[in-house]
Design a protein around this motif. Structure first.
Motif, PDB file in Angstrom:
ATOM      1  N   UNK A   1       0.672  -1.189   0.053  1.00  0.00           N
ATOM      2  CA  UNK A   1       0.135  -0.110  -0.060  1.00  0.00           C
ATOM      3  C   UNK A   1       1.023   1.149   0.105  1.00  0.00           C
ATOM      4  N   UNK A   2       1.982   1.126   0.945  1.00  0.00           N
ATOM      5  CA  UNK A   2       2.844   2.266   0.704  1.00  0.00           C
ATOM      6  C   UNK A   2       3.575   2.306  -0.381  1.00  0.00           C
ATOM      7  N   UNK A   3       4.120   1.260  -0.877  1.00  0.00           N
ATOM      8  CA  UNK A   3       5.106   1.011  -1.811  1.00  0.00           C
ATOM      9  C   UNK A   3       4.318   1.657  -3.267  1.00  0.00           C
ATOM     10  N   UNK A   4       3.007   1.129  -3.398  1.00  0.00           N
ATOM     11  CA  UNK A   4       2.287   1.502  -4.672  1.00  0.00           C
ATOM     12  C   UNK A   4       2.103   3.144  -4.669  1.00  0.00           C
ATOM     13  N   UNK A   5       1.959   3.628  -3.406  1.00  0.00           N
ATOM     14  CA  UNK A   5       1.741   5.150  -3.497  1.00  0.00           C
ATOM     15  C   UNK A   5       3.253   5.944  -3.670  1.00  0.00           C
ATOM     16  N   UNK A   6       4.130   5.346  -3.323  1.00  0.00           N
ATOM     17  CA  UNK A   6       5.494   6.109  -3.572  1.00  0.00           C
ATOM     18  C   UNK A   6       5.982   5.648  -4.954  1.00  0.00           C
TER      19      UNK A   6
ATOM     20  N   UNK B   1       6.738   8.607  -7.970  1.00  0.00           N
ATOM     21  CA  UNK B   1       7.696   8.563  -8.749  1.00  0.00           C
ATOM     22  C   UNK B   1       7.805   8.610  -9.993  1.00  0.00           C
ATOM     23  N   UNK B   2       6.659   7.740 -10.560  1.00  0.00           N
ATOM     24  CA  UNK B   2       6.481   7.473 -12.116  1.00  0.00           C
ATOM     25  C   UNK B   2       5.541   9.083 -12.595  1.00  0.00           C
ATOM     26  N   UNK B   3       4.863   9.343 -11.771  1.00  0.00           N
ATOM     27  CA  UNK B   3       4.119  10.751 -12.409  1.00  0.00           C
ATOM     28  C   UNK B   3       4.954  11.780 -12.454  1.00  0.00           C
ATOM     29  N   UNK B   4       5.829  12.134 -11.421  1.00  0.00           N
ATOM     30  CA  UNK B   4       6.770  13.384 -11.391  1.00  0.00           C
ATOM     31  C   UNK B   4       7.703  12.848 -12.424  1.00  0.00           C
ATOM     32  N   UNK B   5       8.210  11.758 -12.578  1.00  0.00           N
ATOM     33  CA  UNK B   5       9.303  11.495 -13.775  1.00  0.00           C
ATOM     34  C   UNK B   5       8.635  11.784 -14.863  1.00  0.00           C
TER      35      UNK B   5
ATOM     36  N   UNK C   1       8.204  14.733 -20.207  1.00  0.00           N
ATOM     37  CA  UNK C   1       7.263  15.235 -21.132  1.00  0.00           C
ATOM     38  C   UNK C   1       7.615  16.529 -21.263  1.00  0.00           C
ATOM     39  N   UNK C   2       7.467  17.444 -20.216  1.00  0.00           N
ATOM     40  CA  UNK C   2       7.771  18.922 -20.401  1.00  0.00           C
ATOM     41  C   UNK C   2       9.009  19.290 -21.321  1.00  0.00           C
ATOM     42  N   UNK C   3      10.230  18.769 -20.842  1.00  0.00           N
ATOM     43  CA  UNK C   3      11.534  19.196 -21.090  1.00  0.00           C
ATOM     44  C   UNK C   3      11.704  18.531 -22.709  1.00  0.00           C
TER      45      UNK C   3
ATOM     46  N   UNK D   1      10.355   3.911 -15.344  1.00  0.00           N
ATOM     47  CA  UNK D   1      10.477   4.473 -14.037  1.00  0.00           C
ATOM     48  C   UNK D   1       9.745   3.308 -12.930  1.00  0.00           C
ATOM     49  N   UNK D   2       8.852   2.740 -13.511  1.00  0.00           N
ATOM     50  CA  UNK D   2       8.009   1.641 -12.513  1.00  0.00           C
ATOM     51  C   UNK D   2       8.954   0.509 -12.364  1.00  0.00           C
ATOM     52  N   UNK D   3       9.775   0.221 -13.284  1.00  0.00           N
ATOM     53  CA  UNK D   3      10.564  -1.083 -13.142  1.00  0.00           C
ATOM     54  C   UNK D   3      12.047  -0.710 -12.773  1.00  0.00           C
ATOM     55  N   UNK D   4      12.304   0.516 -12.647  1.00  0.00           N
ATOM     56  CA  UNK D   4      13.476   0.881 -12.212  1.00  0.00           C
ATOM     57  C   UNK D   4      14.038   0.514 -10.819  1.00  0.00           C
ATOM     58  N   UNK D   5      15.392  -0.067 -10.684  1.00  0.00           N
ATOM     59  CA  UNK D   5      15.842  -0.406  -9.598  1.00  0.00           C
ATOM     60  C   UNK D   5      17.131  -0.036  -8.760  1.00  0.00           C
TER      61      UNK D   5
END
Length: 276
Positions: free
Chosen positions: A66-71, A75-79, A84-86, A205-209
């Protein structure tokens, strides 16, 4: 004729073998996620006798998904937003404008795609430590965005190359300013490019480790991927059923996301394959 038939048969055998290599591990994950540990040890390739759902509840609690998905979502949305903007403005400039040093910039982005991020881990960690940014999800988003930026810029450039410049010239003659031209005319024309880049960046970003495990220290900052590591330690190390369930929990959301947008990604890549 006989030789062509043999060649075709051989090609289909190779294709079938590759499909088996790709799908068999996924098959093992799916069936073993619904089996208790004892059944997996007895026969890991057999179908479950009944749906053993305790694996999923145990995996969710142990890994604190629950915490991991939120984080992960943060991370994914911000990235994605940063990239996209740049990449949109950089791709527009590189794809439609002529200026001194353009070739050098293109060479830089091409070269940047070949440089391994491992080279920058130590200096980046030193900077993050001095600025007290260790564990800051938004700061880590900028690092992951920088890693994805060269590919995103080159992809967006190919889309902007295919936009007729007559549209921009006509808008300028009609009195439109730069902001109106970009946001109301040019950017809507490359919507498939935005979708393509967004999907690629979100998947990465989702799969980034590597970056996440280095800079996101402290369990409260763990993403879903890092939370999954909790299933590999302590008393739960040998519970293979719970591990498989945890893998399935991580994979299913991003798999659904990709499959739902696959058509747009393929159409976008096709539309962007334009030569100057």
């Amino acid at each position: 004729m006989k030789r062509k038939k043999c060649t075709a048969i051989f090609q289909w055998i190779i294709i079938a073998l590759l499909i088996f290599i790709v799908l068999f591990p996924l098959y093992l994950v799916v069936i073993n996620a619904f089996k208790p540990h004892a059944d997996i040890v007895t026969n890991p390739i057999s179908f479950p006798k009944s749906a053993f759902l305790d694996n999923f509840s145990k995996a969710w609690r142990t890994a604190n998904f629950s915490r991991g998905f939120f984080n992960s979502i943060r991370l994914v949305v911000t990235t994605a937003l940063i990239v996209l903007a740049a990449s949109a403005f950089a791709g527009y400039a590189l794809g439609t404008k002529r200026f001194t040093g353009k070739g050098l910039l293109l060479s830089y982005f091409l070269l940047a795609m070949t440089i391994p991020v491992q080279l920058f881990l130590f200096p980046l960690y030193g900077v993050f430590a001095k600025l007290d940014l260790i564990g800051n999800i938004y700061a880590v988003s900028f690092v992951i965005a920088a890693i994805n930026m060269p590919l995103a810029v080159m992809l967006m450039r190919t889309f902007f190359v295919g936009v007729p410049m007559q549209l921009e010239e006509s808008a300028m003659l009609d009195g439109a300013n730069t902001r109106q031209i970009l946001f109301q005319i040019i950017f809507p024309c490359v919507k498939p490019g935005f979708i393509t880049v967004a999907v690629i960046v979100i998947l990465n970003a989702w799969n980034e480790y590597l970056i996440s495990s280095t800079f996101l220290q402290g369990e409260r900052n763990f993403t879903a991927t890092l939370g999954y590591l909790s299933l590999n330690g302590g008393s739960v190390t040998f519970d293979q059923g719970m591990k498989m369930a945890g893998s399935l929990i991580i994979v299913i959301p991003i798999l659904i996301f990709f499959l739902s947008l696959q058509k747009y990604v393929v159409d976008g890549l096709t539309a962007g394959s334009v030569k100057e």
